[in-house]
Scaffold this motif. Structure first.
Motif, PDB file in Angstrom:
ATOM      1  N   TYR A  22     -18.593  25.073 -22.657  1.00  0.00           N
ATOM      2  CA  TYR A  22     -19.973  25.378 -22.264  1.00  0.00           C
ATOM      3  C   TYR A  22     -20.893  24.181 -22.546  1.00  0.00           C
ATOM      4  N   ALA A  26     -22.806  22.169 -19.657  1.00  0.00           N
ATOM      5  CA  ALA A  26     -24.262  21.976 -19.676  1.00  0.00           C
ATOM      6  C   ALA A  26     -24.615  20.501 -19.512  1.00  0.00           C
ATOM      7  N   TRP A  30     -26.729  18.846 -16.509  1.00  0.00           N
ATOM      8  CA  TRP A  30     -27.885  18.009 -16.826  1.00  0.00           C
ATOM      9  C   TRP A  30     -27.781  16.672 -16.093  1.00  0.00           C
TER      10      TRP A  30
END
Length: 266
Positions: A22, A26, A30
């Motif tokens: 995770y 992320a 980003w």
């Protein structure tokens, strides 16, 4: 190779701790998001860990930030300022002529433009200009003429009035472009020497010397012109002045010393 190594490391750690998937997901999202938000200036892209695209030029130059890709946006900017005289020190001038893209500025001398024999603005008796002065990031960073020899180095301490596509800085007002005017005469000196017009070349070199007597590049050109007309003793003195010039930058000092010492020993 770096991306492959990063992916391999991420896979290794994620296999040991599935929750890290995770975190890596992320980070990947980003990266995608910041890339999309940086459009259209993708050449100068850097994520926020480096300060974002607006800060890339603080760490990198040349093709990492500026490959002369801003001409569409330069034209759009100038179309909104139609009554202002405009002067442009364009990084890719030579391989590309910005005037072919409808950019109405006069050409300011640059290293690449001089090497390619591009004609630049004729300053005449005065090195002062008034209006909009546009300078590419590659020129300002000294990618073509490094260090203190860069005729536009003083603009690094001036806050630009606008930045176009993160690669062209716009300055408005009257400016004294003495080093650029001297560079124009140096370029003319080189061209005339190549054509065998040695006396005219010496005249151009003398004009450059009078404008910017602190320039190593100017003294080199002056020495070459003196040598071409047979004034060897004065040429040797000019080369020595080039060696002693305060702007002799460490970036190319070793090569310059080798060249000048070889000529001064003739």
């Amino acid at each position: 190779m770096l991306y492959i190594l990063t992916a391999g490391c991420a896979a290794h750690f994620a296999n040991g701790n599935r929750k890290l998937m995770y975190v890596f997901g992320a980070l990947l999202l980003w990266q995608i998001g910041t890339s999309e938000l940086s459009r259209p200036g993708l050449v100068a892209y850097a994520n926020e860990a480096w300060g974002g695209p607006a800060k890339t030029h603080l760490y990198l130059s040349d093709s990492n930030t500026d490959w002369g890709q801003q001409l569409r946006y330069v034209k759009s900017y100038l179309d909104k300022h139609p009554n202002q005289p405009c002067y442009f020190a364009y990084f890719a001038q030579g391989p590309v002529d910005f005037r072919d893209y409808g950019v109405r500025c006069q050409v300011l001398p640059t290293g690449s433009g001089s090497w390619m024999g591009m004609n630049s603005v004729q300053f005449g008796a005065s090195p002062y200009v008034s209006g909009l002065v546009l300078i590419s990031d590659g020129v300002l960073a000294g990618a073509d003429i490094p260090g203190k020899s860069n005729p536009y180095a003083d603009f690094r301490d001036v806050r630009p009035d606008a930045v176009i596509d993160r690669g062209v800085y716009v300055y408005e007002g009257p400016f004294n472009l003495v080093p650029a005017a001297a560079l124009e005469h140096v370029a003319s000196t080189r061209k005339l020497l190549e054509q065998g017009r040695d006396t005219e070349a010496l005249t151009e070199a003398e004009l450059a010397k009078d404008l910017d007597p602190a320039s190593a590049i100017v003294w080199m050109a002056y020495g070459d012109a003196l040598e071409a007309v047979g004034r060897s003793a004065q040429a040797k003195a000019a080369y020595q002045n080039a060696l002693q010039a305060p702007e002799l930058d460490p970036v190319f000092q070793e090569d310059l010393l080798t060249t000048l010492q070889g000529k001064s020993n003739r």
